[in-house]
Write a protein that holds these residues in place. Structure first.
Motif, short mmCIF file in Angstrom:
data_model
loop_
_atom_site.label_atom_id
_atom_site.label_comp_id
_atom_site.label_asym_id
_atom_site.label_seq_id
_atom_site.Cartn_x
_atom_site.Cartn_y
_atom_site.Cartn_z
N TRP A 11 33.10 -40.74 6.41
CA TRP A 11 32.49 -42.05 6.18
C TRP A 11 32.06 -42.69 7.50
O TRP A 11 31.12 -43.47 7.54
N ASP A 12 32.79 -42.38 8.57
CA ASP A 12 32.52 -43.02 9.86
C ASP A 12 31.55 -42.24 10.73
O ASP A 12 31.30 -42.63 11.87
N GLN A 14 28.48 -41.47 12.62
CA GLN A 14 27.55 -42.50 13.06
C GLN A 14 26.09 -42.07 13.01
O GLN A 14 25.19 -42.90 13.18
N ARG A 52 26.95 -46.24 10.17
CA ARG A 52 27.74 -45.07 9.81
C ARG A 52 27.31 -44.59 8.43
O ARG A 52 26.47 -45.22 7.77
N GLY A 69 31.29 -50.42 2.99
CA GLY A 69 30.64 -50.20 4.27
C GLY A 69 29.78 -51.38 4.68
O GLY A 69 29.76 -51.77 5.87
#
Length: 424
Positions: free
Chosen positions: A221-222, A224, A384, A392
């Motif tokens: 999920w993170d 970038q 991200r 998010g």
């Protein structure tokens, strides 16, 4: 009529606009949110009747409120998602005006800020946040002419099987919307052709944990920046019937006819690309890669999660994959309607400032545009991978609110310093 003035104007009262309002309030920034229709309108009027969220309730929400009357692993209906955002707006006392459209924004001349023309008058704002998201205008490719004698609608206009004329249906698009709509139509007794393009198809759950959880613990999920060529990868995932893994072979075994990418229409016949087998194989590879990474994570961290060997069993390709249809006479196939689940484009024509590249995309850094005072929120990959999802966008909004608050403090000091200079 006097011109209304506000520090920050937020355009849109969907998930992005509400998140922005919460963080602006927390930073003490005066602001106003304008929404041309109702709060979270697209969840109510631009989705099919049976739609549920594609992520579980524990994940697809803002940190400050849980879904009422829904367990953490439930996939909440679209109406309850919209109700959630209405309740959230009330909880944070968001200053929202519904039924007001923003028609034009341009920079003021000779002084800071922006002139905003709305359906309810003129507003001057020091900052403008475009919180309209990435899913603004549906795309229907110019393939089949309007006079072809077929009902053609985008997935945003589909509501239920009874809406369509009698006959078979061609669904174009193998992402979450296309697959779920095709499955619903087939379960309603329709003959369905599904045009399958390149896609990822992750497991809905594996070893007792939802796909959203695996993306979190695996750090995906993170991420970038997307890998080259994956910025707009179609993802087939579903929360329908309690959540299930999309399996194109299962759909074919139940009677659905799979075809490759839709390419050309001529004299009543549709031509499909010879790529169906490759697209199915690509989805399988993505599916297996998630299982591999999950197994490695379990082993590395010594987690007590049950093994799931059946998850790795993939059945044989159906005949429609091994001997694909490359051309189809729509009338002979009995196809009376086409549903285009072919995505969206953005429309920022109302934003008359120099912040867009040659393709019309915003030039920004984590939502802070190249034009001071103009911000964007809800864009895919804004900061991200998770940026366009409910949780998010909430985190991205905090970054923008902090930036706006900091700039406001600089300007406040400037005003103070100028007063001191004049006194001296």
């Amino acid at each position: 009529m006097p011109v209304e003035k506000v520090n920050t104007l937020v355009v849109g009262a969907g998930q992005a606009g509400l998140a922005m309002s919460e963080h602006l309030s927390n930073c003490g920034v005066p602001h106003l949110v304008l929404e041309r229709q109702r709060i979270a309108e697209r969840w109510r009027s631009e989705r099919w009747d049976s739609l549920v969220a594609n992520g579980p309730a524990w994940h697809d929400r803002f940190p400050g409120m849980e879904f009422p009357d829904a367990g953490p692993d439930a996939f909440v209906s679209k109406e309850k998602v919209a109700d959630y955002f209405v309740a959230y707006a009330e909880m944070i006392a968001a200053p929202i005006r519904c039924g007001v459209a923003v028609n034009k924004v341009h920079r003021l001349v000779g002084r800071p800020g922006f002139h905003v023309e709305t359906s309810d008058g003129v507003i001057e704002a020091s900052n403008v946040v475009a919180a309209t998201g990435a899913f603004q205008h549906p795309i229907i490719p110019a393939i089949v002419p309007g006079d072809a004698g077929l009902m053609q609608i985008h997935s945003t206009a589909y509501r239920n099987p009874g809406q369509l004329p009698e006959g078979a249906v061609l669904v174009v698009g193998s992402g979450s919307s296309g697959v779920q709509i095709a499955d619903e139509l087939q379960r309603a007794g329709r003959r369905v052709y599904l045009s399958v393009g390149p896609h990822d198809r992750p497991p809905r759950a594996y070893r007792g944990r939802d796909f959203c959880w695996w993306l979190g613990v695996l750090g995906k999920w993170d991420a970038q920046a997307p890998a080259p060529g994956t910025e707009h990868v179609t993802i087939a995932v579903s929360g329908a019937r309690g959540g299930e893994t999309i399996d194109f072979r299962r759909l074919a075994a139940q009677g659905m006819m799979l075809v490759g990418r839709t390419q050309l229409y001529k004299e009543g016949a549709m031509t499909f690309a010879p790529d169906l087998g490759r697209n199915i194989a690509r989805g399988d590879a993505n599916y297996m890669s998630v299982l591999d990474e999950a197994d490695a994570y379990v082993a590395r961290n010594g987690l007590d999660l049950p093994e799931e060997p059946d998850a790795r069993r993939i059945g044989p390709d159906p005949q429609c994959v091994t001997d694909p249809i490359l051309e189809l006479n729509l009338a002979e196939a009995g196809i009376a309607s086409i549903i285009w689940a072919t995505g969206f484009t953005v429309d920022y024509r109302w934003l008359e400032v120099d912040v867009f590249d040659e393709k019309g995309k915003p030039r920004h850094q984590r939502g802070v545009s190249v034009e001071p005072g103009i911000y964007f929120l809800g864009l895919p990959w804004q900061s991200r991978r998770g940026s366009s999802f409910i949780w998010g966008v909430w985190h991205d909004a905090k970054h923008l609110a902090d930036h706006i608050s900091t700039q406001r403090k600089y300007l406040a000091y400037h005003a103070y310093a100028m007063r001191g200079t004049k006194v001296a």
